[in-house]
Scaffold this motif. Structure first.
Motif, short mmCIF file in Angstrom:
data_model
loop_
_atom_site.label_atom_id
_atom_site.label_comp_id
_atom_site.label_asym_id
_atom_site.label_seq_id
_atom_site.Cartn_x
_atom_site.Cartn_y
_atom_site.Cartn_z
N VAL A 26 -7.93 2.35 -28.43
CA VAL A 26 -6.72 1.89 -28.56
C VAL A 26 -6.06 1.62 -27.04
CG1 VAL A 26 -4.26 1.85 -29.39
CG2 VAL A 26 -6.24 2.14 -30.82
N ASP A 27 -6.10 2.87 -26.22
CA ASP A 27 -5.46 2.78 -25.00
C ASP A 27 -6.34 1.89 -24.06
OD1 ASP A 27 -3.78 3.99 -23.10
OD2 ASP A 27 -5.73 4.75 -22.11
N LYS A 28 -7.56 2.31 -24.09
CA LYS A 28 -8.22 1.63 -23.03
C LYS A 28 -8.40 -0.19 -23.22
CE LYS A 28 -9.98 4.77 -20.44
NZ LYS A 28 -9.58 5.17 -19.05
N THR A 29 -8.28 -0.52 -24.74
CA THR A 29 -8.21 -2.01 -24.69
C THR A 29 -6.94 -2.70 -24.83
OG1 THR A 29 -8.06 -1.49 -27.35
CG2 THR A 29 -10.25 -1.67 -26.15
N GLY A 30 -6.03 -1.90 -24.26
CA GLY A 30 -4.72 -2.45 -23.94
C GLY A 30 -4.24 -2.47 -22.54
N GLN A 31 -5.18 -2.11 -21.58
CA GLN A 31 -5.29 -1.88 -20.01
C GLN A 31 -5.43 -3.27 -19.61
OE1 GLN A 31 -6.96 1.53 -18.48
NE2 GLN A 31 -6.10 2.94 -19.78
N PRO A 32 -4.76 -3.62 -18.38
CA PRO A 32 -5.21 -4.95 -17.69
C PRO A 32 -6.66 -5.04 -17.26
CG PRO A 32 -2.98 -3.92 -16.90
CD PRO A 32 -3.63 -2.79 -17.82
N SER A 51 5.01 -9.32 -10.04
CA SER A 51 6.29 -9.36 -10.88
C SER A 51 6.92 -8.11 -10.77
CB SER A 51 5.89 -9.60 -12.27
OG SER A 51 5.16 -8.51 -13.08
N VAL A 52 8.12 -8.13 -11.14
CA VAL A 52 8.95 -6.72 -11.25
C VAL A 52 8.17 -5.83 -12.00
CG1 VAL A 52 11.22 -5.92 -12.11
CG2 VAL A 52 11.16 -8.14 -10.65
N HIS A 53 7.91 -6.26 -13.26
CA HIS A 53 7.32 -5.51 -14.17
C HIS A 53 5.94 -4.93 -13.85
CE1 HIS A 53 10.48 -6.89 -16.74
NE2 HIS A 53 10.34 -5.49 -17.18
N GLY A 54 5.31 -5.65 -12.95
CA GLY A 54 3.79 -5.29 -12.43
C GLY A 54 3.90 -4.53 -11.17
N GLY A 55 5.12 -3.99 -10.83
CA GLY A 55 5.31 -2.97 -9.70
C GLY A 55 5.89 -3.73 -8.34
N ASN A 56 6.19 -4.87 -8.53
CA ASN A 56 6.91 -5.70 -7.45
C ASN A 56 8.25 -5.33 -7.20
OD1 ASN A 56 7.25 -7.31 -5.13
ND2 ASN A 56 6.74 -8.90 -6.02
N ASN A 57 8.65 -4.14 -7.36
CA ASN A 57 10.03 -3.64 -7.40
C ASN A 57 10.38 -2.54 -6.37
OD1 ASN A 57 9.77 -1.04 -8.77
ND2 ASN A 57 8.93 -2.56 -10.16
N PRO A 58 11.80 -2.47 -5.90
CA PRO A 58 11.76 -1.09 -5.06
C PRO A 58 11.14 0.25 -5.26
CG PRO A 58 13.78 -2.25 -5.24
CD PRO A 58 12.66 -2.81 -6.33
N SER A 62 5.56 0.31 -12.74
CA SER A 62 5.09 -1.03 -13.30
C SER A 62 4.76 -0.59 -14.94
CB SER A 62 3.63 -1.39 -12.76
OG SER A 62 2.74 -0.58 -13.07
N ALA A 63 4.68 -1.64 -15.80
CA ALA A 63 4.18 -1.23 -17.18
C ALA A 63 2.50 -1.18 -16.86
CB ALA A 63 4.46 -2.52 -17.90
N HIS A 64 2.33 -0.13 -17.59
CA HIS A 64 0.74 0.18 -17.46
C HIS A 64 -0.32 -0.55 -18.55
CE1 HIS A 64 1.79 3.30 -14.64
NE2 HIS A 64 2.63 3.74 -15.42
N HIS A 65 0.34 -0.97 -19.57
CA HIS A 65 -0.49 -1.76 -20.47
C HIS A 65 0.06 -3.24 -20.85
CE1 HIS A 65 -1.57 2.40 -20.90
NE2 HIS A 65 -2.76 2.15 -21.66
N ALA A 172 7.89 -11.47 -15.12
CA ALA A 172 6.72 -10.67 -15.85
C ALA A 172 5.24 -11.58 -15.25
CB ALA A 172 6.68 -11.26 -17.14
N HIS A 173 5.19 -12.83 -15.04
CA HIS A 173 4.15 -13.53 -14.84
C HIS A 173 4.75 -14.58 -13.74
CE1 HIS A 173 1.26 -11.51 -17.48
NE2 HIS A 173 2.36 -11.53 -18.45
N PRO A 174 5.14 -14.32 -12.63
CA PRO A 174 5.37 -15.45 -11.73
C PRO A 174 4.61 -16.45 -11.45
CG PRO A 174 5.70 -13.20 -10.49
CD PRO A 174 4.98 -13.13 -11.70
N ASN A 175 4.83 -17.70 -11.45
CA ASN A 175 4.04 -18.80 -11.26
C ASN A 175 2.87 -19.04 -12.07
OD1 ASN A 175 5.64 -19.57 -8.90
ND2 ASN A 175 4.59 -18.07 -7.47
N LEU A 176 3.25 -18.57 -13.04
CA LEU A 176 1.90 -18.52 -14.19
C LEU A 176 1.23 -19.91 -14.44
CD1 LEU A 176 -0.17 -17.34 -15.82
CD2 LEU A 176 1.45 -16.88 -17.58
N LEU A 177 2.40 -20.83 -14.78
CA LEU A 177 2.16 -22.23 -15.16
C LEU A 177 1.40 -22.73 -13.91
CD1 LEU A 177 5.14 -23.64 -16.93
CD2 LEU A 177 2.89 -23.17 -17.75
N GLU A 178 1.75 -22.61 -12.68
CA GLU A 178 0.88 -23.38 -11.44
C GLU A 178 -0.71 -22.44 -11.54
OE1 GLU A 178 3.86 -21.82 -11.46
OE2 GLU A 178 4.99 -23.69 -10.82
N ARG A 179 -0.93 -21.26 -11.87
CA ARG A 179 -2.00 -20.51 -11.84
C ARG A 179 -2.75 -21.08 -13.08
NH1 ARG A 179 -2.20 -16.02 -8.57
NH2 ARG A 179 -0.20 -15.19 -7.95
#
Length: 182
Positions: A26-32, A51-58, A62-65, A172-179
């Motif tokens: 359950v843990d491993k299948t929730g990781q990025p 993103s802020v939630h991905g670690g791009n913050n002071p 980051s969220a781990h899963h 959470a997912h900056p520029n996702l639509l463009e990606r």
């Protein structure tokens, strides 16, 4: 009596072993690393890093899963049920038995796959500001007015109704639509 003791002990060891393996899965299948192993999820993984939630913050926190945001956290049963259904849907889509999700087409339906209970699990100060350290005094009032009151009145509102990458850049997912275009 000795046989019963050994049977109970063996059953307990087997049960703990199965529980441990299930918890690890359950843990491993929730990781990025797992979630972005499929090519259609790569844009989400790439954008999340910025993103802020991905670690791009002071703080570099980051969220781990992926499941921190994308599965409900109201109960263990609900979490596992939704995880199972999502995994089944993804497996059927990859095998061609059902249509794959068009993430670009469904982008603005984010409240269907981002759960408030995930947000409130980490941001409990929104519910209980007395527990929050450094929560600005106006944050409680803002969330009371624009989230809790409409929700209590039966309005279809969620955290991502206001908090998303177009109202809060790098959320959470900056520029996702463009990606997703690429």
């Amino acid at each position: 009596m000795k046989k019963i003791w050994w049977a109970v002990l063996g059953g307990a060891v087997l049960g703990m072993g199965i529980s441990f393996v299930a918890a690890v899965l359950v843990d491993k299948t929730g990781q990025p690393q797992f979630c972005t192993s499929c090519h259609e999820m790569k844009p989400m993984g790439e954008s999340f890093k910025f993103s802020v939630h991905g670690g791009n913050n002071p703080q570099g926190f980051s969220a781990h899963h992926c499941t921190d945001c994308h599965l409900p956290h109201d109960s263990l049963i609900g979490y596992l049920w939704k995880k199972g259904l999502s995994g089944l849907r993804d497996g059927l889509a990859h095998s061609g038995l059902i249509k794959r999700v068009d993430f670009k087409e469904n982008f603005w339906e984010m409240k269907k796959y981002t759960f408030d209970s995930g947000c409130l699990k980490c941001h409990e100060g929104i519910k209980e500001p007395e527990k929050a350290v450094g929560l600005a005094s106006n944050i409680k009032e803002i969330h009371e007015k624009y989230y809790w009151e409409p929700k209590k009145a039966g309005k279809d509102i969620s955290c991502v109704s206001c908090h998303n990458d177009y109202t809060h850049p790098n959320f959470a997912h900056p520029n996702l639509l463009e990606r997703l275009d690429n």
